[in-house]
Write a protein that holds these residues in place. Structure first.
Motif, PDB file in Angstrom:
ATOM      1  N   ASP A 261      39.165 -25.447 -95.446  1.00  0.00           N
ATOM      2  CA  ASP A 261      37.981 -25.041 -96.202  1.00  0.00           C
ATOM      3  C   ASP A 261      38.116 -23.678 -96.865  1.00  0.00           C
ATOM      4  O   ASP A 261      37.287 -23.307 -97.693  1.00  0.00           O
ATOM      5  CB  ASP A 261      36.745 -25.011 -95.292  1.00  0.00           C
ATOM      6  N   TYR A 262      39.137 -22.918 -96.495  1.00  0.00           N
ATOM      7  CA  TYR A 262      39.274 -21.547 -96.982  1.00  0.00           C
ATOM      8  C   TYR A 262      40.502 -21.331 -97.862  1.00  0.00           C
ATOM      9  O   TYR A 262      40.777 -20.216 -98.285  1.00  0.00           O
ATOM     10  CB  TYR A 262      39.318 -20.589 -95.783  1.00  0.00           C
ATOM     11  N   ARG A 263      41.210 -22.395 -98.169  1.00  0.00           N
ATOM     12  CA  ARG A 263      42.420 -22.275 -98.990  1.00  0.00           C
ATOM     13  C   ARG A 263      42.078 -22.053-100.459  1.00  0.00           C
ATOM     14  O   ARG A 263      40.993 -22.402-100.917  1.00  0.00           O
ATOM     15  CB  ARG A 263      43.270 -23.542 -98.848  1.00  0.00           C
ATOM     16  N   GLY A 264      43.029 -21.473-101.173  1.00  0.00           N
ATOM     17  CA  GLY A 264      42.885 -21.276-102.613  1.00  0.00           C
ATOM     18  C   GLY A 264      42.012 -20.086-102.981  1.00  0.00           C
ATOM     19  O   GLY A 264      41.638 -19.930-104.136  1.00  0.00           O
ATOM     20  N   LYS A 265      41.727 -19.228-102.028  1.00  0.00           N
ATOM     21  CA  LYS A 265      40.867 -18.068-102.282  1.00  0.00           C
ATOM     22  C   LYS A 265      41.617 -16.745-102.099  1.00  0.00           C
ATOM     23  O   LYS A 265      41.019 -15.680-102.146  1.00  0.00           O
ATOM     24  CB  LYS A 265      39.655 -18.106-101.349  1.00  0.00           C
ATOM     25  N   GLY A 266      42.927 -16.808-101.837  1.00  0.00           N
ATOM     26  CA  GLY A 266      43.734 -15.603-101.665  1.00  0.00           C
ATOM     27  C   GLY A 266      43.677 -14.990-100.276  1.00  0.00           C
ATOM     28  O   GLY A 266      44.232 -13.916-100.050  1.00  0.00           O
ATOM     29  N   TYR A 267      43.033 -15.676 -99.329  1.00  0.00           N
ATOM     30  CA  TYR A 267      42.936 -15.128 -97.977  1.00  0.00           C
ATOM     31  C   TYR A 267      44.304 -14.999 -97.302  1.00  0.00           C
ATOM     32  O   TYR A 267      44.568 -14.026 -96.593  1.00  0.00           O
ATOM     33  CB  TYR A 267      42.029 -15.982 -97.095  1.00  0.00           C
ATOM     34  N   ALA A 268      45.150 -15.993 -97.481  1.00  0.00           N
ATOM     35  CA  ALA A 268      46.463 -15.962 -96.825  1.00  0.00           C
ATOM     36  C   ALA A 268      47.278 -14.774 -97.309  1.00  0.00           C
ATOM     37  O   ALA A 268      47.869 -14.051 -96.497  1.00  0.00           O
ATOM     38  CB  ALA A 268      47.219 -17.272 -97.062  1.00  0.00           C
ATOM     39  N   ALA A 269      47.316 -14.535 -98.612  1.00  0.00           N
ATOM     40  CA  ALA A 269      48.083 -13.407 -99.143  1.00  0.00           C
ATOM     41  C   ALA A 269      47.494 -12.077 -98.676  1.00  0.00           C
ATOM     42  O   ALA A 269      48.231 -11.147 -98.332  1.00  0.00           O
ATOM     43  CB  ALA A 269      48.140 -13.462-100.669  1.00  0.00           C
ATOM     44  N   GLU A 270      46.183 -11.979 -98.640  1.00  0.00           N
ATOM     45  CA  GLU A 270      45.526 -10.755 -98.179  1.00  0.00           C
ATOM     46  C   GLU A 270      45.864 -10.481 -96.709  1.00  0.00           C
ATOM     47  O   GLU A 270      46.194  -9.355 -96.331  1.00  0.00           O
ATOM     48  CB  GLU A 270      44.011 -10.884 -98.369  1.00  0.00           C
ATOM     49  N   ALA A 271      45.790 -11.509 -95.879  1.00  0.00           N
ATOM     50  CA  ALA A 271      46.104 -11.356 -94.455  1.00  0.00           C
ATOM     51  C   ALA A 271      47.591 -11.087 -94.246  1.00  0.00           C
ATOM     52  O   ALA A 271      47.974 -10.251 -93.416  1.00  0.00           O
ATOM     53  CB  ALA A 271      45.678 -12.607 -93.692  1.00  0.00           C
ATOM     54  N   LEU A 272      48.437 -11.776 -95.004  1.00  0.00           N
ATOM     55  CA  LEU A 272      49.873 -11.594 -94.863  1.00  0.00           C
ATOM     56  C   LEU A 272      50.286 -10.187 -95.280  1.00  0.00           C
ATOM     57  O   LEU A 272      51.113  -9.557 -94.620  1.00  0.00           O
ATOM     58  CB  LEU A 272      50.629 -12.654 -95.666  1.00  0.00           C
ATOM     59  N   GLN A 273      49.697  -9.660 -96.348  1.00  0.00           N
ATOM     60  CA  GLN A 273      50.014  -8.286 -96.763  1.00  0.00           C
ATOM     61  C   GLN A 273      49.617  -7.294 -95.672  1.00  0.00           C
ATOM     62  O   GLN A 273      50.353  -6.354 -95.371  1.00  0.00           O
ATOM     63  CB  GLN A 273      49.303  -7.929 -98.072  1.00  0.00           C
TER      64      GLN A 273
END
Length: 175
Positions: free
Chosen positions: A101-113
């Motif tokens: 439900d949270y994909r495609g919003k840039g959350y993964a890149a923000e958390a990974l950074q």
């Protein structure tokens, strides 16, 4: 660990995160990391307990470190970010997943950074690695947005993969 980004809180896991992780497993979010997760509810509590223990040991070269990704506004757990020791590469690598439900919003890149900054800031690590299946375009883009570069594309089978698949091997060097 407790670090805030613009939209997220990256924090230590708590036993109460088990339900959210099981729900994300049922939506397929953990499949690339753990394979078939139809039985995740049987071992997720133990995984979280082990993650809490491993964080207290504070050694990224020992198995894994796992942290919750929490939405800063809703305080819902929306994924996880962490590290894993890749024995086949003898390197520390990054891991992450975001609930469907949270994909495609840039959350993964923000958390990974956030994780990359944390790992390079806290530990004497000069390189982080990652693997992503070639067909997982979103994961490949996330790694590349965070500064990882492909060093090799080859058939690869990670610990929980059922079979080999064409994968990109990534690395990110400390500045």
């Amino acid at each position: 660990m407790l670090i805030e980004t613009k939209r997220l809180i990256i924090r230590s896991l708590h036993p109460s995160d088990e339900k959210a992780f099981i729900e994300m497993a049922s939506d397929g979010s953990l499949t690339e990391i753990y394979g078939d997760c139809s039985e995740c509810h049987k071992w997720m509590g133990e995984f979280i307990s082990n993650a809490i223990k491993l964080e207290s040991e504070d050694n990224p070269y020992h198995e894994y470190l796992a942290f919750a990704i929490e939405d800063k506004t809703t305080h819902m757990v929306i994924g996880s970010v962490g590290s894993s020791y890749y024995e086949d590469f003898m390197e520390v690598g990054v891991t992450y997943f975001i609930g469907a439900d949270y994909r495609g919003k840039g959350y993964a890149a923000e958390a990974l950074q956030c994780l990359v900054d944390y790992m390079f800031g806290k530990y004497e690590i000069n390189k982080l690695i990652a693997t992503a299946r070639v067909e997982n375009i979103a994961s490949c883009r996330t790694l590349e947005k965070t500064g990882f570069s492909v060093t090799e594309t080859k058939m690869y089978q990670d610990l929980y993969d059922e079979s080999e698949a064409m994968s990109n091997i990534y690395e990110l060097l400390r500045n």
